[in-house]
Motif scaffolding. Sequence first.
Motif: not given
Length: 716
Positions: A122-125, A152-153, A158-161
């Motif tokens: 679908e073109g999602k990274q 991905t999750k 990790q980024h959100d944290l």
Amino acid sequence: MKEITLGVGLAIEIALIIATILIISSHLRKNSRNNTNIQLNEQYYKSLFEENPDAIFIFDLNGKFVVANNAVSIYGYSVAELIDKPFSGFVLPNDLERVTAHFVEAVEGNATNYECSILDKEGKQREISVTNIPIFVNEEIDGVYTIIKDITKHKKAQHDLMEAEAKYRSLIENSLVGVYIMQDGKLVYVNPRLCEMSGYKCEELVGLNVSEFIYPEDLPLVNENISKRFNNEIGTIKYEYRAIRKDMSVITFELYGSKIVYNGKEAIIGTVIDITERKNTEKMIKHMAYHDQLTDLPNRYLLREKLNEAIIASSQNNCRFALIFLDLDRFKAINDTMGHEVGDKVLIEIAERLKACVNEKDIISRYGGDEFSILLPESGEQRAIEAAQQIITKLSLPLTFQHHELLVTPSIGITIFPTHGESLDTLIKNADLAMYHAKSLGRNNYQFFNEELNKKAQHDLDLELNLRKALEQNQFELFYQPQVNLETNQIYGAEALMRWIHPEKGIIPPDSFIPLAEETGLIIPMGEWAIRTACRQNQKWQEVGFSPITVSVNISAKQFFQSNLVEIVESALTETGFNPKYLELEITESITMDVERSITTLLELQRLGVKVSIDDFGIGYSSLNYLKRLPIDKLKIDQSFIRECPHDMNSNTLVRTIIIMAHLLKMKVIAEGVETEEQVSFLLSQGCKEAQGYLFSKPLPVSEFEMNYMQKRLEK
């Protein structure tokens, strides 16, 4: 930590897959002649490959898909869509060089593990973890075995944290409140605001023990609350304590704290607000409310509180106390002839002389005007006589002001608990009766309450009977005093004031019968009559075409607490059809003696749509203490303060304080007793836009009020 755990898990999975493949291969060699075992082992391999939740591929040496399991569907592809296609078409351009290098390394015989980004169908990274394992056939590399795990999750979490930690740190570092973390009784973290409040640098605060910056008297409280939090006796806690700044000055903090885990160990985190200024202001307001502004003596409200305490203590210990009431003979003449400035100086000097007549434990209060009272705890007749004689001696000495020699003498009344009364009001009333008896005997003497004074009580009884008859025979009328908008000079409302129209004596002013009505409870039916009559009259005005005005009705404390006030008001509104937004009830500060009941009743009145104001505001402590909790719409400044404005600085300050406080609490404010244009100018300059008083009009009967005000409003 999460990344390490993920890597270890993946390595174990790979090892298991490889080990299983080796076992299967060995098993196949040993049982090659057994077709049944061969088929079984093929099922083992098939299950391991096809049922694996992670996508598994075999690439040829050119990087083209040779085989894939069904797990590729999580990326939106079927196996057929991938076969013979190079992996490079699925990798993000920024990662392609690095991914290719890892593939080449596997082709050269080295297993590799790395992370990269791909695009699903679908073109999602998607973020993935990749393991490349070289495939050896007859000791030569025949292809590359690849396992990919979708992370991905995990990467997003990790980024959100990291983002949350950054926001949290920014919030703490730039917070307007102080923040600290404490472990083992020492500060391990402080934010810049706490350093600013305490006067320390951050490096100076970190490492300090609690005992080094907490005010010694408050240290047990702080330690106790820290212990309770560590022992899980309480969760979040709020309390106040004093701390010592670096310059050794004392500040007061309001703290909110709870237990956390910090760097793997239990800790206490807290936020603190510097409330030093607020506490000082509260202390000042409380002192002002409890003390007379002129003499700084306790006022009548503090006296009543101390009297209540004395009654309880004396009843429990079976002992007595004395109450002395006195007023200054001919003081009014001094005010009238020499002015209030001299009168005030006389009162200040009298207060100082009274202090020299009693002990430290005795309580002197300025009860009002030129009246003073003295509470003598644990005292009987003899001690009261000695104090009274001392007062007469001290006060009878001449006073000199502005080259004038003044002689001020006292008239003194005395009651003894419990001989002359067992309740606060009875003791005060009887002391007052005794004082006026002393005045009637020629002044400058003292008198104990005695049964001869019951003649006055008999008179009150006769008055009570007449009051009951007046209520039955409809001898009461409501007069209306206009309330004016000072900016427009237009009336917007009126206060309904009760008058007794006696068939023989004519108009009897309220101060002649209201106190007795309060004492006997007749104020309750009288107050109900006033509410219904005011609603009916105002509704009638509206029905004949007059513009609506707000009508305010006084409600006594006894009526407020001892009657079904809410039901009475609701019934009056229903019966008359009167819009509740035009009805205002004026209550006294004494309702705050039972603040919880008061709040309940006031909220019910608010539900009806009725407005509520506090009458005679500024002369009591309780209303100041509980004002923020009470649902009040308006404050009415007591006329005793307005009377001295704008020439008396103390009155000016008090009036200004009340106006500011009312506005900050989103309340309206009205001044009563306005008699001069100077007072109007002063009030407008302070932001008070509503007033009533004789400058505008005295209270008028209905007919005159209609003619002078309602009709004129209609004509405009």
